[in-house]
Design a protein around this motif. Structure first.
Motif, PDB file in Angstrom:
ATOM      1  N   CYS A  58      -6.924  -0.787   0.712  1.00 20.04           N
ATOM      2  CA  CYS A  58      -6.207  -1.364   1.830  1.00 20.04           C
ATOM      3  C   CYS A  58      -6.868  -1.840   2.967  1.00 20.04           C
ATOM      4  CB  CYS A  58      -5.429  -0.403   2.040  1.00 20.04           C
ATOM      5  SG  CYS A  58      -4.045  -0.914   3.493  1.00 20.04           S
ATOM      6  N   CYS A  84      -5.408   0.748   6.237  1.00 17.45           N
ATOM      7  CA  CYS A  84      -5.772   2.239   6.414  1.00 17.45           C
ATOM      8  C   CYS A  84      -6.906   2.454   5.357  1.00 17.45           C
ATOM      9  CB  CYS A  84      -4.737   2.845   5.747  1.00 17.45           C
ATOM     10  SG  CYS A  84      -4.133   2.606   4.147  1.00 17.45           S
ATOM     11  N   SER A 117       1.577  -1.666   4.061  1.00 17.27           N
ATOM     12  CA  SER A 117       1.264  -3.072   4.238  1.00 17.27           C
ATOM     13  C   SER A 117       1.034  -4.068   2.924  1.00 17.27           C
ATOM     14  CB  SER A 117      -0.148  -3.170   5.129  1.00 17.27           C
ATOM     15  OG  SER A 117      -1.260  -2.343   4.437  1.00 17.27           O
ATOM     16  N   ASN A 133       0.039   4.035   1.186  1.00 23.31           N
ATOM     17  CA  ASN A 133      -0.189   4.855   2.172  1.00 23.31           C
ATOM     18  C   ASN A 133       0.494   4.511   3.400  1.00 23.31           C
ATOM     19  OD1 ASN A 133      -1.643   7.382   3.500  1.00 23.31           O
ATOM     20  ND2 ASN A 133      -2.859   5.706   4.243  1.00 23.31           N
ATOM     21  N   CYS A 134       0.233   3.064   3.638  1.00 21.86           N
ATOM     22  CA  CYS A 134       0.793   2.647   5.060  1.00 21.86           C
ATOM     23  C   CYS A 134       1.879   1.633   4.762  1.00 21.86           C
ATOM     24  CB  CYS A 134      -0.288   2.097   5.713  1.00 21.86           C
ATOM     25  SG  CYS A 134      -1.104   0.473   5.038  1.00 21.86           S
ATOM     26  N   CYS A 187       0.857  -1.188   0.004  1.00 21.99           N
ATOM     27  CA  CYS A 187      -0.128   0.189  -0.014  1.00 21.99           C
ATOM     28  C   CYS A 187       0.920   1.301   0.057  1.00 21.99           C
ATOM     29  CB  CYS A 187      -0.877   0.109   1.379  1.00 21.99           C
ATOM     30  SG  CYS A 187      -1.934   1.356   1.598  1.00 21.99           S
TER      31      CYS A 187
HETATM   32 ZN   LIG Z   1      -2.675   1.027   3.518  1.00 23.27          ZN
END
Ligand SMILES: [Zn+2]
Length: 66
Positions: A44, A47, A36, A33-34, A31
């Protein structure tokens, strides 16, 4: 009456046909953004982000923090 094959295929021919039938490895990416691991074309789970936007409100994250 349904159509039927006129002649039986040999075992070699059967094997040649089935040689290409196999499962491909699942492509994984992280991901943006985070970070993972997420399956492609999927929101995701960590998040709730998809394509850089928050799509799903995260209740799970709040529960984990408590
Ligand atoms: Zn994420």
């Amino acid at each position: 009456m349904p159509q039927e094959p006129k002649k039986r295929h040999s075992r070699a021919r059967q094997g040649k046909r089935r040689a290409s039938i196999r499962l491909s490895a699942v492509k994984s990416f992280s991901c943006p953004n985070c970070g993972s691991p997420v399956a492609p074309h999927t929101v995701c789970r960590n998040c709730g982000f998809y394509k850089g936007k928050e799509v799903v409100a995260i209740k799970v994250k709040e529960k984990k923090a408590e």
